[in-house]
Write a protein that holds these residues in place. Structure first.
Motif, PDB file in Angstrom:
ATOM      1  N   LEU A   5       9.175  25.302  34.666  1.00 18.84           N
ATOM      2  CA  LEU A   5       8.061  25.376  35.603  1.00 18.84           C
ATOM      3  C   LEU A   5       7.119  24.254  35.215  1.00 18.84           C
ATOM      4  O   LEU A   5       6.920  24.014  34.019  1.00 18.84           O
ATOM      5  CB  LEU A   5       7.346  26.725  35.473  1.00 18.84           C
ATOM      6  N   ALA A  20       8.064  33.816  39.470  1.00 21.77           N
ATOM      7  CA  ALA A  20       8.933  32.634  39.372  1.00 21.77           C
ATOM      8  C   ALA A  20      10.269  32.995  38.718  1.00 21.77           C
ATOM      9  O   ALA A  20      11.338  32.530  39.137  1.00 21.77           O
ATOM     10  CB  ALA A  20       8.227  31.533  38.588  1.00 21.77           C
ATOM     11  N   TRP A 107      10.651  25.424  40.556  1.00 24.07           N
ATOM     12  CA  TRP A 107      11.277  25.035  39.292  1.00 24.07           C
ATOM     13  C   TRP A 107      11.757  23.593  39.394  1.00 24.07           C
ATOM     14  O   TRP A 107      12.167  23.151  40.455  1.00 24.07           O
ATOM     15  CB  TRP A 107      12.481  25.939  38.999  1.00 24.07           C
TER      16      TRP A 107
END
Ligand code: HEM
Length: 316
Positions: A5, A20, A107
């Motif tokens: 990230l 995420a 990502w």
């Protein structure tokens, strides 16, 4: 491939990190079908900003330290998550990997490497393949699912957080081979460096799937004491508790070798104990480890995400 990230891990909000991770887990699960196997593993960077939501990290998970002789390139090492995509059809694997990156919005790819397993096959329950040094690998692995689980899968009661039970520590090392130097040596010399014949037979004549007589060869006349197998697994009744599953890589310009990969339920008695013994091995001069990392493969399914972010309880 390892994904990150963006931004400083220390500045992350647990809720955003959880969302995420759920996104990347979902993207991986979506391609894990039709002849493609895909899974993710958590890297130590996920925990670099503190432990998310107060949850417990896998006890032994940290950035992979340099071993003697390593030249770890940060751009090819570590990461927030490792995503591994495998299968028999190269194109399907590549497309699946690209789909994961597209769907796991937010990502970015930190590093990636393509691997292959030459002469990939199963014999006596063991996955074998031929490495770029022309040797067959995989004989020292266990031959049954039960033994694999015994060496590789985290159990309850071994001090790991509850959410991690059923998971596994994965170690990846990108090991460049001095293939030209190696190929100048005679096959006999190469076999003394490894400690087995190219086809897996032992140097004292024992067939590949049986136990060699190291005890009858204390000075290493048949199998040198600094050979790979002799240092990796000296005590034949207590094999090292790890399961290897490596791939070859070839990025051109002589940059080829092994994507060494192994799984274990305990890093200290698994990879780290063997790696320490291998420091003095005869093969060391042909090897340069340039990347990889320590990762933790969560147990199957996605319940681990809630477990990871649950507030730590009294025994934290
Ligand atoms: C890139 C360098 C490496 C090469 C070329 C290599 C090659 C081999 C070969 C040819 C064998 C014998 C066949 C087999 O049992 O699979 C073997 C065995 C083994 N290797 Fe490696 N290996 C490498 C790195 C490592 C590393 C980094 C570790 C762990 C730290 C490791 C651990 C083992 C173990 C535990 C065995 C089984 C020994 C036994 O049970 O007899 N190897 N390796």
């Amino acid at each position: 491939m390892a994904l990150d990230l963006p931004g400083d891990p220390a500045g992350r909000k647990p809720a955003a990190l959880k969302a995420a991770l759920a996104r990347v887990q979902q993207s991986v699960a979506a391609v894990d079908r039709d002849g493609v196997d895909a899974w993710l593993a958590l890297g130590s960077r996920v925990f670099a900003g503190g432990v998310p939501g107060g949850a417990q990290r896998p006890r032994q998970l940290r950035a992979m330290p340099s071993s003697a002789g390593d030249l770890l390139d940060p751009a090819q090492s570590h990461g927030d998550v490792l995503v591994q995509v495998t299968g028999a059809d190269k194109r399907a694997v590549r497309e699946a990997a690209e789909r994961v990156v597209r769907q796991a919005a937010g990502w970015r790819v930190r590093w990636q490497v393509d691997g292959f397993r030459a002469e990939n096959r199963v014999e006596d329950g063991k996955g074998l393949s031929r490495n770029p040094f022309h040797f067959t690998e995989g004989f020292g692995n266990p031959g049954t699912e039960r033994e694999v689980a015994d060496r590789a899968v985290v159990r309850s009661g071994q001090g790991e957080p509850d959410w991690a039970v059923g998971g596994s520590y994965q170690v990846v090392r990108i090991v460049r081979f001095a293939t030209e130097l190696w190929d100048k040596d005679s096959v006999r010399e190469q076999e003394r460096v490894i400690g087995r014949r190219r086809d897996g037979r032992w140097l004292d004549g024992t067939p590949a799937h049986e136990q060699p007589g190291f005890a009858a060869d204390p000075n290493g006349r048949a199998t040198p004491l600094d050979s790979h197998v002799r240092l990796a697994a000296p005590d034949r009744r207590n094999p090292p508790p790890l399961v290897r599953r490596s791939y070859n890589y070839d990025r051109g310009d002589g940059d080829s070798g092994l994507i060494f990969s192994c799984f274990q339920r305990d890093l200290t008695t698994g990879f780290e104990a063997v790696q320490k013994r291998l420091e003095g091995e005869a093969m060391a001069k042909y090897l340069l480890t340039t990347g990889g990392g320590y990762f933790f493969v969560p147990p199957p399914g996605d319940a681990w995400i809630d477990g990871l972010f649950a507030q730590a309880t009294g025994n934290a």
